[in-house]
Enzyme design. Structure first.
Site, PDB file in Angstrom:
ATOM      1  N   GLY A 106      11.758  32.571 -54.163  1.00 20.47           N
ATOM      2  CA  GLY A 106      12.099  32.384 -55.574  1.00 20.47           C
ATOM      3  C   GLY A 106      10.936  32.590 -56.523  1.00 20.47           C
ATOM      4  CG  ASN A 120      20.422  30.146 -48.764  1.00 16.62           C
ATOM      5  OD1 ASN A 120      21.378  29.475 -49.184  1.00 16.62           O
ATOM      6  ND2 ASN A 120      19.244  29.622 -48.487  1.00 16.62           N
ATOM      7  CD1 TRP A 121      25.269  33.619 -51.741  1.00 12.01           C
ATOM      8  CD2 TRP A 121      27.217  32.751 -52.401  1.00 12.01           C
ATOM      9  NE1 TRP A 121      26.238  34.587 -51.562  1.00 12.01           N
ATOM     10  CE2 TRP A 121      27.442  34.079 -51.963  1.00 12.01           C
ATOM     11  CE3 TRP A 121      28.311  32.009 -52.855  1.00 12.01           C
ATOM     12  CZ2 TRP A 121      28.708  34.670 -51.974  1.00 12.01           C
ATOM     13  CZ3 TRP A 121      29.570  32.592 -52.872  1.00 12.01           C
ATOM     14  CH2 TRP A 121      29.762  33.906 -52.440  1.00 12.01           C
ATOM     15  CE  LYS A 122      17.364  29.829 -51.634  1.00  9.22           C
ATOM     16  NZ  LYS A 122      15.949  29.868 -51.916  1.00  9.22           N
ATOM     17  CD  GLU A 132      14.208  32.076 -46.073  1.00 15.23           C
ATOM     18  OE1 GLU A 132      14.969  32.926 -46.510  1.00 15.23           O
ATOM     19  OE2 GLU A 132      14.274  30.864 -46.399  1.00 15.23           O
ATOM     20  CB  SER A 169      10.702  37.511 -53.749  1.00 18.94           C
ATOM     21  OG  SER A 169      10.480  36.237 -54.331  1.00 18.94           O
ATOM     22  CG  HIS A 202      16.113  27.208 -46.600  1.00 22.77           C
ATOM     23  ND1 HIS A 202      15.308  26.838 -47.650  1.00 22.77           N
ATOM     24  CD2 HIS A 202      16.390  28.521 -46.784  1.00 22.77           C
ATOM     25  CE1 HIS A 202      15.116  27.885 -48.442  1.00 22.77           C
ATOM     26  NE2 HIS A 202      15.768  28.924 -47.936  1.00 22.77           N
ATOM     27  N   GLY A 220      18.025  35.155 -51.217  1.00 27.52           N
ATOM     28  CA  GLY A 220      18.399  34.085 -52.143  1.00 27.52           C
ATOM     29  C   GLY A 220      18.932  34.663 -53.437  1.00 27.52           C
ATOM     30  N   GLY A 221      18.056  34.749 -54.445  1.00 31.15           N
ATOM     31  CA  GLY A 221      18.463  35.183 -55.788  1.00 31.15           C
ATOM     32  C   GLY A 221      19.276  36.475 -55.812  1.00 31.15           C
ATOM     33  CD  GLU A 252      15.152  26.396 -51.292  1.00 27.01           C
ATOM     34  OE1 GLU A 252      16.390  26.330 -51.150  1.00 27.01           O
ATOM     35  OE2 GLU A 252      14.581  27.416 -51.740  1.00 27.01           O
TER      36      GLU A 252
HETATM   37  O1  LIG Z   1      15.107  31.099 -49.631  1.00 27.98           O
HETATM   38  C1  LIG Z   1      15.529  32.225 -49.585  1.00 27.98           C
HETATM   39  C2  LIG Z   1      16.690  32.562 -48.761  1.00 27.98           C
HETATM   40  O2  LIG Z   1      17.012  31.524 -47.918  1.00 27.98           O
HETATM   41  C3  LIG Z   1      14.901  33.317 -50.377  1.00 27.98           C
HETATM   42  O3  LIG Z   1      15.165  33.092 -51.701  1.00 27.98           O
HETATM   43  P1  LIG Z   1      14.783  34.228 -52.777  1.00 27.98           P
HETATM   44  O4  LIG Z   1      15.326  35.526 -52.251  1.00 27.98           O
HETATM   45  O5  LIG Z   1      15.448  33.787 -54.038  1.00 27.98           O
HETATM   46  O6  LIG Z   1      13.290  34.249 -52.859  1.00 27.98           O
END
Ligand SMILES: O=C(CO)COP(=O)(O)O
Length: 370
Positions: free
Chosen positions: A291, A126-128, A285, A330, A213, A351-352, A215
Protein backbone atom coordinates in the site's frame (compact mmCIF):
# COMPACT_ATOMS: atom_id res chain seq x y z
CA UNK A 1 9.72 -35.85 -11.64
CA UNK A 2 12.43 -36.39 -9.11
CA UNK A 3 15.81 -37.71 -10.14
CA UNK A 4 14.93 -41.03 -8.46
CA UNK A 5 11.99 -41.37 -10.80
CA UNK A 6 14.19 -40.44 -13.74
CA UNK A 7 16.61 -43.21 -12.87
CA UNK A 8 13.70 -45.63 -12.70
CA UNK A 9 12.45 -44.43 -16.07
CA UNK A 10 15.90 -44.60 -17.62
CA UNK A 11 16.35 -48.12 -16.22
CA UNK A 12 13.13 -49.32 -17.82
CA UNK A 13 14.09 -47.79 -21.18
CA UNK A 14 17.57 -49.31 -21.01
CA UNK A 15 16.10 -52.72 -20.13
CA UNK A 16 13.78 -52.69 -23.13
CA UNK A 17 16.56 -51.58 -25.47
CA UNK A 18 18.75 -54.34 -24.10
CA UNK A 19 15.93 -56.84 -24.53
CA UNK A 20 15.42 -55.60 -28.09
CA UNK A 21 19.11 -56.20 -28.81
CA UNK A 22 18.94 -59.67 -27.33
CA UNK A 23 15.78 -60.36 -29.29
CA UNK A 24 17.24 -59.17 -32.57
CA UNK A 25 20.20 -61.41 -31.95
CA UNK A 26 17.67 -64.20 -31.27
CA UNK A 27 19.14 -64.67 -27.80
CA UNK A 28 15.89 -64.35 -25.80
CA UNK A 29 12.46 -65.75 -26.71
CA UNK A 30 9.81 -63.38 -28.10
CA UNK A 31 7.62 -63.52 -24.99
CA UNK A 32 10.43 -62.24 -22.71
CA UNK A 33 11.01 -59.35 -25.04
CA UNK A 34 7.30 -58.51 -25.32
CA UNK A 35 6.80 -58.68 -21.57
CA UNK A 36 9.68 -56.27 -20.99
CA UNK A 37 8.38 -53.88 -23.65
CA UNK A 38 4.89 -53.98 -22.15
CA UNK A 39 6.31 -53.25 -18.70
CA UNK A 40 8.39 -50.38 -20.06
CA UNK A 41 5.51 -48.94 -22.01
CA UNK A 42 3.08 -49.32 -19.13
CA UNK A 43 5.44 -47.61 -16.70
CA UNK A 44 6.18 -44.74 -19.03
CA UNK A 45 2.54 -44.08 -19.78
CA UNK A 46 1.63 -44.40 -16.13
CA UNK A 47 4.27 -41.81 -15.23
CA UNK A 48 3.13 -39.47 -17.97
CA UNK A 49 -0.48 -40.06 -16.97
CA UNK A 50 0.30 -39.00 -13.41
CA UNK A 51 1.90 -35.83 -14.68
CA UNK A 52 -1.05 -35.06 -16.96
CA UNK A 53 -3.45 -35.61 -14.09
CA UNK A 54 -1.42 -33.36 -11.84
CA UNK A 55 -1.29 -30.59 -14.46
CA UNK A 56 -4.98 -30.94 -15.24
CA UNK A 57 -5.82 -30.59 -11.56
CA UNK A 58 -3.89 -27.35 -11.62
CA UNK A 59 -5.73 -26.42 -14.81
CA UNK A 60 -2.55 -25.80 -16.73
CA UNK A 61 -2.14 -25.48 -20.42
CA UNK A 62 -4.82 -27.83 -21.75
CA UNK A 63 -3.58 -27.53 -25.34
CA UNK A 64 -0.02 -28.15 -24.34
CA UNK A 65 -1.21 -31.34 -22.66
CA UNK A 66 -3.22 -32.38 -25.66
CA UNK A 67 -0.39 -32.04 -28.18
CA UNK A 68 2.20 -33.60 -25.96
CA UNK A 69 0.36 -36.49 -24.48
CA UNK A 70 -3.11 -37.22 -25.77
CA UNK A 71 -2.40 -36.85 -29.46
CA UNK A 72 0.62 -39.17 -29.57
CA UNK A 73 -1.38 -41.80 -27.68
CA UNK A 74 -4.36 -41.38 -29.97
CA UNK A 75 -2.18 -41.71 -33.06
CA UNK A 76 0.51 -44.16 -32.01
CA UNK A 77 -1.44 -46.86 -30.26
CA UNK A 78 -4.16 -47.57 -32.88
CA UNK A 79 -1.59 -47.27 -35.68
CA UNK A 80 0.65 -49.83 -34.07
CA UNK A 81 -2.25 -52.07 -33.18
CA UNK A 82 -3.77 -51.99 -36.65
CA UNK A 83 -0.64 -53.07 -38.50
CA UNK A 84 -0.81 -56.68 -39.59
CA UNK A 85 2.00 -59.09 -38.83
CA UNK A 86 2.90 -59.23 -42.53
CA UNK A 87 3.53 -55.51 -42.67
CA UNK A 88 5.35 -55.08 -39.37
CA UNK A 89 6.14 -58.11 -37.23
CA UNK A 90 4.73 -58.04 -33.75
CA UNK A 91 8.12 -57.69 -32.04
CA UNK A 92 8.88 -54.55 -33.96
CA UNK A 93 5.50 -53.10 -33.12
CA UNK A 94 6.21 -53.57 -29.43
CA UNK A 95 9.63 -52.06 -29.89
CA UNK A 96 8.18 -49.08 -31.74
CA UNK A 97 5.55 -48.56 -29.06
CA UNK A 98 8.14 -48.67 -26.26
CA UNK A 99 10.44 -46.36 -28.19
CA UNK A 100 7.59 -43.88 -28.73
CA UNK A 101 6.94 -43.86 -25.01
CA UNK A 102 10.61 -43.42 -24.19
CA UNK A 103 11.05 -40.57 -26.68
CA UNK A 104 7.95 -38.81 -25.37
CA UNK A 105 9.15 -39.22 -21.80
CA UNK A 106 12.47 -37.62 -22.76
CA UNK A 107 10.72 -34.78 -24.62
CA UNK A 108 8.50 -34.25 -21.62
CA UNK A 109 11.53 -34.12 -19.34
CA UNK A 110 13.26 -31.58 -21.56
CA UNK A 111 10.17 -29.37 -21.69
CA UNK A 112 9.77 -29.73 -17.96
CA UNK A 113 13.36 -28.70 -17.32
CA UNK A 114 13.33 -25.84 -19.80
CA UNK A 115 9.92 -24.47 -19.06
CA UNK A 116 10.10 -22.16 -16.12
CA UNK A 117 6.41 -21.47 -16.14
CA UNK A 118 4.96 -24.89 -15.57
CA UNK A 119 3.90 -23.87 -12.10
CA UNK A 120 0.40 -22.64 -11.58
CA UNK A 121 0.16 -18.94 -12.48
CA UNK A 122 -1.99 -17.08 -9.99
CA UNK A 123 -3.31 -13.57 -9.69
CA UNK A 124 -5.18 -13.25 -6.40
CA UNK A 125 -7.01 -10.12 -5.29
CA UNK A 126 -7.06 -9.28 -1.60
CA UNK A 127 -9.83 -6.73 -1.32
CA UNK A 128 -9.09 -6.15 2.38
CA UNK A 129 -11.80 -4.07 4.11
CA UNK A 130 -12.97 -2.33 0.95
CA UNK A 131 -16.23 -2.11 -1.02
CA UNK A 132 -19.79 -2.56 0.18
CA UNK A 133 -21.46 -5.89 -0.64
CA UNK A 134 -23.24 -4.63 -3.78
CA UNK A 135 -20.03 -2.98 -5.01
CA UNK A 136 -18.16 -6.20 -4.42
CA UNK A 137 -20.64 -8.18 -6.49
CA UNK A 138 -20.39 -5.59 -9.25
CA UNK A 139 -16.60 -5.80 -9.16
CA UNK A 140 -16.79 -9.60 -9.43
CA UNK A 141 -19.23 -9.33 -12.34
CA UNK A 142 -16.93 -6.91 -14.13
CA UNK A 143 -13.95 -9.20 -13.67
CA UNK A 144 -16.00 -12.10 -14.98
CA UNK A 145 -17.24 -10.13 -18.00
CA UNK A 146 -13.72 -9.48 -19.32
CA UNK A 147 -11.94 -12.51 -17.95
CA UNK A 148 -11.68 -14.04 -21.43
CA UNK A 149 -9.28 -11.26 -22.44
CA UNK A 150 -6.62 -13.04 -20.39
CA UNK A 151 -5.10 -16.47 -21.04
CA UNK A 152 -7.05 -19.29 -19.42
CA UNK A 153 -3.68 -20.50 -18.08
CA UNK A 154 -3.84 -17.70 -15.49
CA UNK A 155 -5.79 -18.59 -12.35
CA UNK A 156 -7.71 -15.68 -10.91
CA UNK A 157 -8.78 -15.70 -7.27
CA UNK A 158 -10.73 -12.97 -5.51
CA UNK A 159 -10.74 -12.62 -1.74
CA UNK A 160 -13.54 -10.26 -0.68
CA UNK A 161 -14.60 -9.46 2.89
CA UNK A 162 -16.67 -12.15 4.64
CA UNK A 163 -19.90 -10.22 4.17
CA UNK A 164 -19.56 -10.31 0.38
CA UNK A 165 -18.60 -13.95 -0.03
CA UNK A 166 -22.07 -15.35 -0.71
CA UNK A 167 -22.91 -12.73 -3.35
CA UNK A 168 -19.49 -12.88 -5.01
CA UNK A 169 -19.53 -16.68 -5.15
CA UNK A 170 -22.97 -16.51 -6.75
CA UNK A 171 -21.79 -13.89 -9.27
CA UNK A 172 -18.82 -16.05 -10.25
CA UNK A 173 -20.60 -19.41 -10.35
CA UNK A 174 -19.81 -21.30 -13.54
CA UNK A 175 -16.72 -19.17 -14.27
CA UNK A 176 -13.15 -20.27 -13.58
CA UNK A 177 -12.55 -17.39 -11.15
CA UNK A 178 -12.16 -18.77 -7.68
CA UNK A 179 -13.00 -17.26 -4.36
CA UNK A 180 -11.02 -17.10 -1.16
CA UNK A 181 -11.50 -15.60 2.26
CA UNK A 182 -9.07 -13.23 3.96
CA UNK A 183 -8.90 -15.12 7.23
CA UNK A 184 -10.50 -17.96 9.17
CA UNK A 185 -10.87 -18.91 12.81
CA UNK A 186 -8.30 -20.99 14.62
CA UNK A 187 -11.03 -23.14 16.23
CA UNK A 188 -13.58 -25.33 14.50
CA UNK A 189 -16.74 -23.98 16.22
CA UNK A 190 -18.20 -22.78 19.50
CA UNK A 191 -18.30 -19.66 21.64
CA UNK A 192 -15.92 -17.47 19.64
CA UNK A 193 -17.88 -14.28 19.07
CA UNK A 194 -17.12 -12.59 15.78
CA UNK A 195 -15.13 -15.46 14.31
CA UNK A 196 -15.82 -17.25 11.02
CA UNK A 197 -14.82 -20.88 10.77
CA UNK A 198 -13.10 -22.60 7.86
CA UNK A 199 -16.08 -24.98 7.66
CA UNK A 200 -18.43 -22.03 7.13
CA UNK A 201 -16.22 -20.69 4.35
CA UNK A 202 -15.97 -24.07 2.67
CA UNK A 203 -19.73 -24.54 2.90
CA UNK A 204 -20.23 -21.25 1.09
CA UNK A 205 -17.97 -22.36 -1.76
CA UNK A 206 -14.64 -20.75 -0.87
CA UNK A 207 -11.62 -22.60 -2.10
CA UNK A 208 -8.78 -20.51 -0.66
CA UNK A 209 -8.02 -18.62 2.51
CA UNK A 210 -5.31 -16.01 3.04
CA UNK A 211 -3.43 -16.71 6.27
CA UNK A 212 -0.63 -14.87 8.00
CA UNK A 213 -1.09 -11.58 6.18
CA UNK A 214 1.19 -8.96 7.73
CA UNK A 215 -1.83 -6.81 8.64
CA UNK A 216 -3.19 -9.73 10.70
CA UNK A 217 0.20 -10.38 12.27
CA UNK A 218 0.72 -6.68 13.03
CA UNK A 219 -2.75 -5.43 14.08
CA UNK A 220 -4.32 -8.61 15.46
CA UNK A 221 -1.28 -10.21 17.03
CA UNK A 222 -1.34 -13.38 14.93
CA UNK A 223 1.58 -15.58 15.83
CA UNK A 224 2.92 -18.77 14.33
CA UNK A 225 1.06 -20.69 17.05
CA UNK A 226 -2.29 -19.22 15.93
CA UNK A 227 -1.39 -19.70 12.29
CA UNK A 228 -0.60 -23.37 12.80
CA UNK A 229 -4.12 -23.83 14.14
CA UNK A 230 -5.66 -21.83 11.31
CA UNK A 231 -3.73 -23.83 8.72
CA UNK A 232 -5.00 -27.05 10.30
CA UNK A 233 -8.57 -25.74 10.15
CA UNK A 234 -8.15 -24.73 6.52
CA UNK A 235 -6.89 -28.17 5.50
CA UNK A 236 -9.46 -30.02 7.57
CA UNK A 237 -12.13 -28.22 5.57
CA UNK A 238 -10.57 -28.54 2.14
CA UNK A 239 -9.42 -24.92 1.84
CA UNK A 240 -6.09 -24.09 0.26
CA UNK A 241 -4.09 -21.58 2.29
CA UNK A 242 -2.32 -18.63 0.72
CA UNK A 243 0.30 -18.25 3.42
CA UNK A 244 1.91 -14.81 3.60
CA UNK A 245 5.44 -14.05 4.70
CA UNK A 246 7.50 -10.88 4.56
CA UNK A 247 9.73 -8.54 6.50
CA UNK A 248 9.13 -4.96 7.62
CA UNK A 249 11.27 -1.98 6.68
CA UNK A 250 13.40 -2.12 9.79
CA UNK A 251 14.16 -5.80 9.22
CA UNK A 252 14.98 -5.16 5.55
CA UNK A 253 17.30 -2.31 6.45
CA UNK A 254 19.04 -4.45 9.04
CA UNK A 255 19.48 -7.08 6.32
CA UNK A 256 17.41 -9.53 8.33
CA UNK A 257 14.78 -10.25 5.68
CA UNK A 258 16.06 -13.74 4.86
CA UNK A 259 16.00 -14.76 8.53
CA UNK A 260 12.54 -13.32 9.11
CA UNK A 261 11.03 -15.14 6.15
CA UNK A 262 12.85 -18.33 7.07
CA UNK A 263 11.40 -18.28 10.58
CA UNK A 264 7.88 -17.58 9.25
CA UNK A 265 8.21 -20.60 6.95
CA UNK A 266 9.87 -22.94 9.44
CA UNK A 267 7.42 -22.24 12.24
CA UNK A 268 4.35 -22.94 10.13
CA UNK A 269 4.99 -24.48 6.73
CA UNK A 270 7.52 -27.00 8.04
CA UNK A 271 4.73 -28.48 10.20
CA UNK A 272 2.67 -29.49 7.16
CA UNK A 273 2.43 -32.97 5.77
CA UNK A 274 3.63 -33.41 2.17
CA UNK A 275 -0.02 -33.66 1.04
CA UNK A 276 -0.89 -30.41 2.80
CA UNK A 277 2.20 -28.71 1.45
CA UNK A 278 1.21 -29.69 -2.09
CA UNK A 279 -1.98 -27.65 -1.65
CA UNK A 280 -0.28 -24.55 -0.25
CA UNK A 281 0.37 -21.26 -2.00
CA UNK A 282 3.01 -18.91 -0.57
CA UNK A 283 2.86 -15.14 -0.90
CA UNK A 284 5.91 -13.00 -0.23
CA UNK A 285 4.77 -9.53 0.78
CA UNK A 286 7.42 -7.13 2.06
CA UNK A 287 5.53 -4.98 4.57
CA UNK A 288 7.33 -1.84 3.38
CA UNK A 289 5.86 -2.33 -0.10
CA UNK A 290 2.24 -2.89 0.93
CA UNK A 291 0.00 0.00 0.00
CA UNK A 292 2.98 2.34 -0.15
CA UNK A 293 3.41 2.49 -3.90
CA UNK A 294 6.97 1.29 -3.26
CA UNK A 295 7.49 -2.06 -4.99
CA UNK A 296 10.34 -4.45 -4.42
CA UNK A 297 12.44 -4.51 -7.56
CA UNK A 298 12.06 -7.58 -9.71
CA UNK A 299 15.58 -8.59 -8.66
CA UNK A 300 14.78 -8.23 -4.95
CA UNK A 301 11.62 -10.28 -5.43
CA UNK A 302 13.43 -13.00 -7.38
CA UNK A 303 16.22 -13.15 -4.81
CA UNK A 304 13.90 -13.82 -1.91
CA UNK A 305 11.45 -16.01 -3.87
CA UNK A 306 14.37 -18.24 -4.88
CA UNK A 307 15.49 -18.29 -1.27
CA UNK A 308 11.99 -19.28 -0.12
CA UNK A 309 11.94 -22.09 -2.68
CA UNK A 310 15.32 -23.28 -1.43
CA UNK A 311 14.15 -23.53 2.17
CA UNK A 312 10.95 -25.24 1.04
CA UNK A 313 13.04 -27.71 -0.96
CA UNK A 314 15.15 -28.48 2.11
CA UNK A 315 12.04 -29.77 3.85
CA UNK A 316 9.79 -31.00 1.04
CA UNK A 317 12.24 -31.83 -1.76
CA UNK A 318 11.17 -31.54 -5.39
CA UNK A 319 7.56 -30.78 -4.38
CA UNK A 320 8.80 -27.23 -3.71
CA UNK A 321 9.32 -26.78 -7.44
CA UNK A 322 5.55 -26.99 -7.87
CA UNK A 323 4.63 -24.47 -5.16
CA UNK A 324 3.34 -21.15 -6.48
CA UNK A 325 5.12 -18.26 -4.77
CA UNK A 326 3.27 -14.99 -5.31
CA UNK A 327 4.61 -11.48 -4.91
CA UNK A 328 2.51 -8.87 -3.11
CA UNK A 329 3.15 -5.19 -2.43
CA UNK A 330 2.09 -2.38 -4.78
CA UNK A 331 1.88 -4.80 -7.69
CA UNK A 332 0.06 -3.18 -10.61
CA UNK A 333 -0.32 -3.58 -14.39
CA UNK A 334 2.80 -1.50 -15.07
CA UNK A 335 5.20 -3.52 -12.90
CA UNK A 336 3.63 -6.98 -13.12
CA UNK A 337 5.39 -8.01 -16.38
CA UNK A 338 8.85 -7.33 -14.94
CA UNK A 339 8.05 -9.15 -11.70
CA UNK A 340 6.32 -12.10 -13.36
CA UNK A 341 9.20 -12.53 -15.81
CA UNK A 342 11.33 -13.71 -12.92
CA UNK A 343 11.76 -17.43 -12.63
CA UNK A 344 10.45 -17.88 -9.10
CA UNK A 345 7.68 -15.29 -9.18
CA UNK A 346 4.53 -17.23 -10.03
CA UNK A 347 2.04 -14.42 -9.82
CA UNK A 348 0.79 -11.79 -7.44
CA UNK A 349 -1.31 -11.15 -4.37
CA UNK A 350 -2.83 -7.82 -5.23
CA UNK A 351 -4.31 -5.25 -2.86
CA UNK A 352 -5.23 -1.81 -4.21
CA UNK A 353 -5.09 -2.74 -7.90
CA UNK A 354 -7.50 -5.65 -7.33
CA UNK A 355 -10.30 -3.17 -6.67
CA UNK A 356 -10.54 -2.19 -10.32
CA UNK A 357 -11.56 -5.01 -12.66
CA UNK A 358 -9.53 -3.64 -15.57
CA UNK A 359 -6.33 -3.33 -13.52
CA UNK A 360 -6.77 -6.71 -11.89
CA UNK A 361 -7.20 -8.41 -15.27
CA UNK A 362 -4.38 -6.39 -16.83
CA UNK A 363 -2.06 -7.75 -14.14
CA UNK A 364 -3.00 -11.23 -15.41
CA UNK A 365 -1.64 -10.23 -18.82
CA UNK A 366 1.74 -9.64 -17.22
CA UNK A 367 2.95 -13.25 -17.50
CA UNK A 368 5.55 -13.92 -20.17
CA UNK A 369 3.93 -15.11 -23.38
CA UNK A 370 4.84 -18.56 -24.61
O1 LIG B 1 -1.23 -6.60 0.98
C1 LIG B 1 -1.33 -6.77 -0.21
C2 LIG B 1 -2.06 -7.92 -0.74
O2 LIG B 1 -2.35 -8.83 0.25
C3 LIG B 1 -0.74 -5.81 -1.18
O3 LIG B 1 -1.44 -4.65 -1.12
P1 LIG B 1 -1.15 -3.50 -2.21
O4 LIG B 1 -1.17 -4.16 -3.56
O5 LIG B 1 -2.26 -2.52 -2.03
O6 LIG B 1 0.20 -2.94 -1.89
Amino acid sequence: MTSGRNIWLAGICAASVLAAGLRLGDIVPGWVFRTLCTLALGTIWLRLGQQVWHRLRQRQRPWFLFWNYALPVLVAIPTLASLSDDVVPVDQRFLAAAATGAVLACIYRLIYLKNKNMRKKIVAGNWKMNTLPAEGVELAENIRADRNQVCSCVNFIVCPPFTHLGGVIEALRGSDIEVGAQNCAAEDKGAYTGEVSAAMLAALGCRYVILGHSERRQYYGETSATLNKKMAQAFANGLQPIYCVGENLEEREADRHFDVVKTQIEEVIYNLTPAQFARTVIAYEPVWAIGTGKTATAEQAQEIHAYIRTILREKFGAAADETPILYGGSCKPSNAPELFAKEDVDGGLIGGAALKAADFLAIGKGFPQK
